[in-house]
Write a protein that holds these residues in place. Structure first.
Motif, PDB file in Angstrom:
ATOM      1  N   GLY A 218       6.279 -16.877   9.234  1.00 26.53           N
ATOM      2  CA  GLY A 218       7.236 -17.863   8.737  1.00 26.53           C
ATOM      3  C   GLY A 218       7.576 -17.661   7.278  1.00 26.53           C
ATOM      4  N   ARG A 219       6.559 -17.377   6.470  1.00 24.43           N
ATOM      5  CA  ARG A 219       6.799 -17.129   5.044  1.00 24.43           C
ATOM      6  C   ARG A 219       7.649 -15.875   4.836  1.00 24.43           C
ATOM      7  NH1 ARG A 219       1.451 -16.706   1.954  1.00 24.43           N
ATOM      8  NH2 ARG A 219       2.850 -16.690   0.184  1.00 24.43           N
ATOM      9  N   ALA A 220       7.369 -14.819   5.597  1.00 25.91           N
ATOM     10  CA  ALA A 220       8.133 -13.573   5.465  1.00 25.91           C
ATOM     11  C   ALA A 220       9.582 -13.769   5.912  1.00 25.91           C
ATOM     12  CB  ALA A 220       7.471 -12.460   6.274  1.00 25.91           C
TER      13      ALA A 220
ATOM     14  N   ALA B  54      12.897 -13.320   3.580  1.00 19.49           N
ATOM     15  CA  ALA B  54      14.007 -12.439   3.938  1.00 19.49           C
ATOM     16  C   ALA B  54      15.329 -13.196   3.971  1.00 19.49           C
ATOM     17  CB  ALA B  54      13.736 -11.773   5.287  1.00 19.49           C
ATOM     18  N   LEU B  55      15.295 -14.421   4.492  1.00 20.86           N
ATOM     19  CA  LEU B  55      16.518 -15.224   4.556  1.00 20.86           C
ATOM     20  C   LEU B  55      17.056 -15.562   3.173  1.00 20.86           C
ATOM     21  CD1 LEU B  55      15.673 -17.643   7.513  1.00 20.86           C
ATOM     22  CD2 LEU B  55      17.346 -15.782   7.500  1.00 20.86           C
ATOM     23  N   VAL B  56      16.179 -15.605   2.187  1.00 18.14           N
ATOM     24  CA  VAL B  56      16.607 -15.880   0.811  1.00 18.14           C
ATOM     25  C   VAL B  56      16.960 -14.583   0.079  1.00 18.14           C
ATOM     26  CG1 VAL B  56      15.843 -16.741  -1.431  1.00 18.14           C
ATOM     27  CG2 VAL B  56      15.336 -18.037   0.639  1.00 18.14           C
ATOM     28  N   LEU B  57      16.098 -13.562   0.205  1.00 14.82           N
ATOM     29  CA  LEU B  57      16.252 -12.366  -0.616  1.00 14.82           C
ATOM     30  C   LEU B  57      17.360 -11.420  -0.171  1.00 14.82           C
ATOM     31  CD1 LEU B  57      12.528 -11.557  -1.377  1.00 14.82           C
ATOM     32  CD2 LEU B  57      14.233 -12.538  -2.909  1.00 14.82           C
ATOM     33  N   VAL B  58      17.592 -11.280   1.122  1.00 19.80           N
ATOM     34  CA  VAL B  58      18.642 -10.356   1.575  1.00 19.80           C
ATOM     35  C   VAL B  58      20.029 -10.820   1.098  1.00 19.80           C
ATOM     36  CG1 VAL B  58      19.805  -9.379   3.604  1.00 19.80           C
ATOM     37  CG2 VAL B  58      17.312  -9.354   3.467  1.00 19.80           C
ATOM     38  N   PRO B  59      20.376 -12.098   1.205  1.00 18.97           N
ATOM     39  CA  PRO B  59      21.669 -12.506   0.643  1.00 18.97           C
ATOM     40  C   PRO B  59      21.754 -12.336  -0.877  1.00 18.97           C
ATOM     41  CG  PRO B  59      20.914 -14.131   2.224  1.00 18.97           C
ATOM     42  CD  PRO B  59      19.778 -13.179   2.009  1.00 18.97           C
ATOM     43  N   VAL B  60      20.656 -12.544  -1.577  1.00 20.19           N
ATOM     44  CA  VAL B  60      20.662 -12.326  -3.025  1.00 20.19           C
ATOM     45  C   VAL B  60      20.898 -10.850  -3.317  1.00 20.19           C
ATOM     46  CG1 VAL B  60      19.236 -12.361  -5.116  1.00 20.19           C
ATOM     47  CG2 VAL B  60      19.244 -14.332  -3.588  1.00 20.19           C
ATOM     48  N   TRP B  61      20.217  -9.975  -2.588  1.00 22.52           N
ATOM     49  CA  TRP B  61      20.407  -8.526  -2.739  1.00 22.52           C
ATOM     50  C   TRP B  61      21.862  -8.152  -2.464  1.00 22.52           C
ATOM     51  CZ3 TRP B  61      18.225  -4.533   1.236  1.00 22.52           C
ATOM     52  CH2 TRP B  61      18.414  -3.232   0.755  1.00 22.52           C
ATOM     53  N   TRP B  62      22.420  -8.688  -1.376  1.00 23.86           N
ATOM     54  CA  TRP B  62      23.814  -8.409  -1.030  1.00 23.86           C
ATOM     55  C   TRP B  62      24.756  -8.878  -2.139  1.00 23.86           C
ATOM     56  CZ3 TRP B  62      27.669 -12.100   0.102  1.00 23.86           C
ATOM     57  CH2 TRP B  62      28.887 -11.549   0.512  1.00 23.86           C
TER      58      TRP B  62
ATOM     59  N   LEU C  67      13.735   1.433   7.826  1.00 21.58           N
ATOM     60  CA  LEU C  67      12.477   1.747   8.498  1.00 21.58           C
ATOM     61  C   LEU C  67      11.354   1.948   7.479  1.00 21.58           C
ATOM     62  CD1 LEU C  67      11.111   2.208  11.208  1.00 21.58           C
ATOM     63  CD2 LEU C  67      11.725   4.614  11.024  1.00 21.58           C
ATOM     64  N   ARG C  68      11.636   2.724   6.447  1.00 25.13           N
ATOM     65  CA  ARG C  68      10.630   2.936   5.394  1.00 25.13           C
ATOM     66  C   ARG C  68      10.323   1.628   4.666  1.00 25.13           C
ATOM     67  NH1 ARG C  68       8.595   7.323   2.286  1.00 25.13           N
ATOM     68  NH2 ARG C  68       8.032   6.667   0.196  1.00 25.13           N
ATOM     69  N   GLY C  69      11.366   0.860   4.387  1.00 26.75           N
ATOM     70  CA  GLY C  69      11.165  -0.432   3.732  1.00 26.75           C
ATOM     71  C   GLY C  69      10.324  -1.377   4.564  1.00 26.75           C
ATOM     72  N   ALA C  70      10.559  -1.375   5.879  1.00 26.69           N
ATOM     73  CA  ALA C  70       9.765  -2.229   6.763  1.00 26.69           C
ATOM     74  C   ALA C  70       8.310  -1.773   6.788  1.00 26.69           C
ATOM     75  CB  ALA C  70      10.353  -2.214   8.173  1.00 26.69           C
ATOM     76  N   TRP C  71       8.093  -0.464   6.794  1.00 23.97           N
ATOM     77  CA  TRP C  71       6.727   0.060   6.824  1.00 23.97           C
ATOM     78  C   TRP C  71       5.989  -0.288   5.524  1.00 23.97           C
ATOM     79  CZ3 TRP C  71       2.752   1.111   9.452  1.00 23.97           C
ATOM     80  CH2 TRP C  71       1.713   1.857   8.933  1.00 23.97           C
ATOM     81  N   VAL C  72       6.620  -0.012   4.399  1.00 22.34           N
ATOM     82  CA  VAL C  72       5.984  -0.317   3.114  1.00 22.34           C
ATOM     83  C   VAL C  72       5.790  -1.825   2.973  1.00 22.34           C
ATOM     84  CG1 VAL C  72       6.285  -0.248   0.598  1.00 22.34           C
ATOM     85  CG2 VAL C  72       6.784   1.779   1.964  1.00 22.34           C
TER      86      VAL C  72
ATOM     87  N   LEU D 142       0.305  -7.222   5.503  1.00 22.96           N
ATOM     88  CA  LEU D 142      -1.148  -7.295   5.673  1.00 22.96           C
ATOM     89  C   LEU D 142      -1.795  -8.127   4.574  1.00 22.96           C
ATOM     90  CD1 LEU D 142      -2.031  -3.659   6.791  1.00 22.96           C
ATOM     91  CD2 LEU D 142      -1.944  -5.720   8.201  1.00 22.96           C
ATOM     92  N   ALA D 143      -1.319  -7.936   3.352  1.00 18.49           N
ATOM     93  CA  ALA D 143      -1.868  -8.717   2.243  1.00 18.49           C
ATOM     94  C   ALA D 143      -1.623 -10.204   2.454  1.00 18.49           C
ATOM     95  CB  ALA D 143      -1.257  -8.254   0.924  1.00 18.49           C
ATOM     96  N   SER D 144      -0.446 -10.555   2.935  1.00 13.86           N
ATOM     97  CA  SER D 144      -0.133 -11.971   3.171  1.00 13.86           C
ATOM     98  C   SER D 144      -1.006 -12.569   4.266  1.00 13.86           C
ATOM     99  CB  SER D 144       1.342 -12.135   3.541  1.00 13.86           C
ATOM    100  OG  SER D 144       2.148 -11.787   2.449  1.00 13.86           O
ATOM    101  N   VAL D 145      -1.252 -11.808   5.321  1.00 12.75           N
ATOM    102  CA  VAL D 145      -2.131 -12.295   6.382  1.00 12.75           C
ATOM    103  C   VAL D 145      -3.529 -12.546   5.824  1.00 12.75           C
ATOM    104  CG1 VAL D 145      -3.300 -11.675   8.535  1.00 12.75           C
ATOM    105  CG2 VAL D 145      -0.857 -11.257   8.280  1.00 12.75           C
ATOM    106  N   PHE D 146      -4.021 -11.600   5.031  1.00 14.58           N
ATOM    107  CA  PHE D 146      -5.356 -11.767   4.457  1.00 14.58           C
ATOM    108  C   PHE D 146      -5.413 -12.923   3.468  1.00 14.58           C
ATOM    109  CE2 PHE D 146      -5.985  -7.107   5.558  1.00 14.58           C
ATOM    110  CZ  PHE D 146      -6.728  -7.400   6.685  1.00 14.58           C
TER     111      PHE D 146
END
Length: 132
Positions: A41-43, A47-55, A69-74, A81-85
């Motif tokens: 939910g946090r992610a 994304a809903l906030v940051l992608v429009p700002v980036w655009w 794909l690379r962006g999703a992997w990184v 993983l850090a957020s889950v932990f």
């Protein structure tokens, strides 16, 4: 140049305030929601906030030419993983302990960026790391 520097600093300040508010808020939500669902939910919200700002800042061309794909992997490795932990740690400890641990997260992010993108570790990058 001075205006863009001010804007960049205000964006950084805003992100730090939002991040700092997230720990106590997460501490309140953790008893009512599983850690993985909370992280998703946090992610999604981010994304809903940051992608429009980036655009808005860089335009459609930046979105089309991005290596998603690379962006999703990184993003999954460095942030997901850090957020889950972090959320699991909130469930097992308190927000103060988690805040101390997350203060070290920029070091891991910079190390990953230097390793994955072969980015040189410059004095400017070191200064940014110290300031974060």
């Amino acid at each position: 140049a001075r205006r863009s520097l001010l804007a960049a600093n205000l964006i950084c300040l805003t992100s730090m305030v939002i991040w700092a508010a997230g720990l106590p808020a997460g501490n309140l939500i953790v008893p009512h929601m599983p850690p993985v669902a909370l992280t998703a939910g946090r992610a999604t919200l981010a994304a809903l906030v940051l992608v429009p700002v980036w655009w808005a800042v860089e335009g459609t061309g930046a979105l089309r030419s991005a290596d998603w794909l690379r962006g999703a992997w990184v993003g999954f490795v460095a942030l997901g993983l850090a957020s889950v932990f972090v959320v699991i740690a909130l469930a097992l400890t308190d927000s103060v302990t988690v805040a101390i641990v997350t203060a070290v997260m920029p070091v891991a992010g910079i190390a990953l960026e230097c390793f994955a993108d072969k980015r040189p570790f410059t004095m400017a990058l070191a200064l940014g790391l110290v300031l974060s």
